[in-house]
Write an enzyme that holds these catalytic residues in place. Structure first.
Site, PDB file in Angstrom:
ATOM      1  CG  ASP A 200      67.756   4.700  16.713  1.00  6.83           C
ATOM      2  OD1 ASP A 200      67.196   5.598  16.056  1.00  6.83           O
ATOM      3  OD2 ASP A 200      68.927   4.332  16.509  1.00  6.83           O
ATOM      4  CD  GLU A 262      64.172   5.310  13.092  1.00  7.84           C
ATOM      5  OE1 GLU A 262      64.446   6.228  12.304  1.00  7.84           O
ATOM      6  OE2 GLU A 262      65.043   4.522  13.516  1.00  7.84           O
TER       7      GLU A 262
HETATM    8  C1  NOJ Z   1      67.527   6.829  13.478  1.00  8.61           C
HETATM    9  C2  NOJ Z   1      67.715   8.136  14.187  1.00  8.61           C
HETATM   10  O1  NOJ Z   1      66.508   8.850  14.147  1.00  8.61           O
HETATM   11  C3  NOJ Z   1      68.839   8.849  13.475  1.00  8.61           C
HETATM   12  O2  NOJ Z   1      68.959  10.177  13.879  1.00  8.61           O
HETATM   13  C4  NOJ Z   1      70.103   8.061  13.703  1.00  8.61           C
HETATM   14  O3  NOJ Z   1      71.140   8.638  12.946  1.00  8.61           O
HETATM   15  C5  NOJ Z   1      69.945   6.599  13.265  1.00  8.61           C
HETATM   16  N1  NOJ Z   1      68.706   6.029  13.689  1.00  8.61           N
HETATM   17  C6  NOJ Z   1      71.041   5.754  13.846  1.00  8.61           C
HETATM   18  O4  NOJ Z   1      70.862   5.626  15.232  1.00  8.61           O
END
Ligand code: NOJ
Length: 517
Positions: A200, A262
Site C-alpha cells: 500500500d 501501489e
Molecule cells: C491505498 C488504498 O488502496 C486505499 O484504499 C487507502 O485508502 C489508501 N491507500 C490509504 O491506505
C-alpha cells in the site's frame, strides 16, 4: 528459461468485505472467500490479492491496521486464513496479502503508547512536531482525504502527521525499529505460505525530514494558485534500500515470493521495478474512451520499464476508482467499452489485475449519502462522494435476498435490480460479460507461450487501435460507428456478438474489440 509464474499472470483483487459472506452478518469474510475459490479459479486467473483483513477499527476499511499479525474477527481467524490459503493452493491459485507500511491505525499499540506521554520512546516511530507559534499545523502538507495532514495529539502539545485519515498516523521509517518490525511482519505471512504482497502507498514511506512547506506556484495556463507538483514530500532515496531488503526476503523462499507496489505514475516505475526491488507496479488506465489517449498511456507505461523482463501490470479498476463501465459511459455503451478494453489490455505483454465485479460488468453505485462509509466522503464534508460506489457487495444469485450475498442487510446497500448482474444469471448466458471474461482469460492462458514479448502497433483507421504480438492481432474500435480493417487471421474472440471476419475483412461494431489468430 522457464518464466516465473507471475510474468504473464492474471490477478483478481478480492475486496474482502464485499466478496462473500459465510456467516450472514452482511459483511464478507475469509471463509466466504474460501467457499468461492472455485468461482475464481474458473474465471481463469492465476492469483488473488486480498485487501487488508487485519484487526482494524475500520476507519478506512482495513487500511488502518491495529495488529499486523492477526485477522479481524469480522473476517474470521488465522486458521481461516490458513484454510483459505490451503484451498487456493490446491486450486493452483497464488495469494497476495496487502501490506500497509505507510501508516498504522491510531489504535495500534505503538501509537497508543506514543501518545501516552511526551517522552514515550514509541514517539520516534511516528512524526510528531510542534504547531507553529500561531497554533496552526507544523506545515502546509495536506491529507489525501482532505484537510491538513496534521492533527493535534489527543492529550499532548504536539501534532502528528497523517497523509490519510487522522486515524491513520504515518510511520517514521527513519526510525530503524520500523523497518525491522515490517521485516518481521513480512516473514510472518510468508512463513504461513502467502505468495507475496501488494504494498500500500508504496512510494511514500519516507517523508522529507525538513518538513518544509510545499511551495505554491501560479499555474501558467489557468492563473490559479496550486501546489508545486515537483516538490516531493515522499519518495526519499532510503526507500530503495528497504525494497532491496524486502526483495532479498522474498527471494529467500521457494518459489520466490512477489512484491507489487501501489505506485501508479509510470515515471516512478523505472526506479522501483528493477531486478533487486519490486516485481510489479500498476499501470492503471483511467483515460477517457479515446484511442490516442489510450495508446499514449500504454506506450508511456511500456517505455517506463526498461529492466530485463519487466512489463507493465495492466489494470482498469480497483477499490479506489470509479467502476470502468460507469467511467467509460455507463449502461450498455460503458459495458461494451469495458468488454472491448479487456481484449485490448489482456493481449498486451505484462500482467493483468482485475477487480472483483469487473467480470460481471458492475456499474458504480450511487450509494445514498446517509449510508456512505468512506473516509473520503466523511472528511470532505460530503463534497467528495468517495469510493463506496465501487465497493458494493457482489451479487451471487438473482432470486435470493440481497442477491445471495447475505441474508442480513449488506454493509453497503445494493441498488434495486442488482440481482440482474448475478453470477448465476451470467453463468447461464453465453454472451454475458462473465462468459466474455472467462473466454478471454482461457485464450490468454492457452496462447501464453506463443506470444512474443514484442508488440507492434499496426496501421489502422482513425479511432481504432491495432497491434500484433507474434501470431495474435488485437484491434479495438473506439468509435460509436463500425470500423473495418484488413484481417490478418481468423476471428478468435470478439467483445460483441456482431464482430466478424469475412473475406479477409474484420468488422468491428462501435465500441468493440477482437482477437485474431
Ligand atoms: C491505498 C488504498 O488502496 C486505499 O484504499 C487507502 O485508502 C489508501 N491507500 C490509504 O491506505
Amino acid at each position: 528459461m522457464p518464466q516465473p509464474w507471475w510474468r504473464s499472470a492474471v490477478f483478481y483483487q478480492v475486496y474482502v468485505r464485499s466478496f462473500a459472506d459465510s456467516d450472514d452478518d452482511g459483511i464478507g469474510d475469509l471463509p466466504g472467500i474460501t467457499s468461492r475459490l472455485d468461482y475464481i479459479r474458473d474465471l481463469g486467473v492465476d492469483a488473488i490479492w486480498l485487501t487488508p483483513f487485519y484487526p482494524s477499527p475500520q476507519k478506512d476499511h482495513g487500511y488502518d491496521v491495529s495488529d499486523y499479525f492477526g485477522v479481524n474477527p469480522e473476517y474470521g481467524t488465522l486458521e481461516d486464513f490458513d484454510r483459505l490459503l490451503a484451498r487456493a493452493h490446491e486450486l493452483r491459485l497464488k495469494v497476495l496479502v496487502d501490506i500497509v507500511p505507510n501508516h498504522t491505525s491510531s489504535q495500534h499499540d505503538w501509537f497508543q503508547a506514543a501518545v501516552s506521554s511526551a517522552d514515550n520512546p514509541m514517539r520516534s516511530r511516528y512524526h510528531f512536531a510542534d504547531p507553529r507559534p500561531d497554533g496552526s499545523p507544523p506545515n502546509n502538507w495536506t491529507s489525501s482525504f482532505g484537510g491538513p495532514a496534521w492533527s493535534p495529539e489527543p492529550n499532548g502539545k504536539q501534532w502528528y502527521l497523517h497523509l490519510f485519515a487522522p486515524e491513520q498516523p504515518d510511520l517514521n521509517w527513519f526510525d530503524p525499529a520500523v523497518p525491522a518490525e515490517f521485516e518481521r511482519i513480512l516473514k510472518f505471512w510468508l512463513d504461513r505460505g502467502a505468495d507475496g504482497f501488494r504494498i500500500d502507498v508504496a512510494a511514500a514511506l519516507f517523508k522529507r525530514q525538513d518538513l518544509a512547506d510545499r511551495p505554491y506556484i501560479t499555474d501558467r495556463v489557468t492563473g490559479a494558485r496550486r501546489f508545486d507538483s515537483t516538490f516531493q514530500i515522499i519518495e526519499q532515496p532510503q526507500l530503495h534500500d528497504v525494497y532491496r531488503r524486502w526483495r532479498q526476503i522474498a527471494n529467500g523462499y521457494e518459489p520466490a515470493r512477489v512484491l507489487v507496489g501501489e505506485i501508479f505514475e509510470p515515471r516512478r516505475h523505472s526506479k522501483y521495478i528493477v531486478p533487486d526491488q519490486l516485481h510489479m507496479a500498476f499501470a492503471l488506465i483511467q483515460q477517457p474512451w479515446d484511442a490516442a489517449l489510450w495508446r499514449r498511456s500504454i506506450d508511456a507505461s511500456r517505455r517506463a520499464l526498461q529492466g530485463p523482463g519487466a512489463e507493465p501490470t495492466w489494470t482498469l479498476a480497483n477499490h479506489d476508482v470509479k467502476r470502468p463501465v460507469t467511467r467509460l459511459g455507463g449502461g450498455s455503451t460503458g459495458r461494451a467499452r469495458a468488454r472491448a478494453a479487456l481484449l485490448l489490455l489482456a493481449g498486451l505483454p505484462g500482467q493483468v489485475f482485475l477487480y472483483q465485479g469487473e467480470e460481471l460488468g458492475l456499474e458504480e453505485v450511487d450509494v445514498p449519502d446517509e449510508r456512505r462509509q468512506d473516509p473520503v466522503f466523511l472528511h470532505s464534508g460530503g463534497k467528495e462522494k468517495g469510493r463506496d460506489g465501487c465497493r458494493v457487495p457482489l451479487p451471487w444469485r438473482k432470486g435470493e435476498p440481497n442477491a445471495g450475498f447475505s441474508t442480513a442487510g449488506p454493509w453497503l446497500p445494493m441498488p434495486e435490480g442488482w440481482g440482474r448482474y448475478a453470477v448465476d444469471v451470467q453463468a447461464a448466458v453465453g454472451g454475458s460479460t462473465l462468459a466474455h471474461f472467462r473466454r478471454t482469460l482461457a485464450e490468454r492462458r492457452r496462447l501464453a507461450r506463443r506470444l512474443a514479448r514484442r508488440l507492434q502497433w499496426l496501421t489502422a483507421p482513425a479511432d481504432v487501435l491495432a497491434y500484433s504480438r507474434g501470431p495474435l492481432t488485437v484491434a479495438c474500435n473506439f468509435r460509436n460507428r463500425p470500423a473495418r480493417l484488413p484481417a490478418p487471421g481468423g476471428l478468435l474472440l470478439g467483445s460483441d456478438p456482431l464482430v466478424s471476419v469475412r473475406h479477409g475483412v474484420l468488422t468491428l461494431p462501435g465500441n468493440s474489440a477482437a482477437w485474431l489468430l
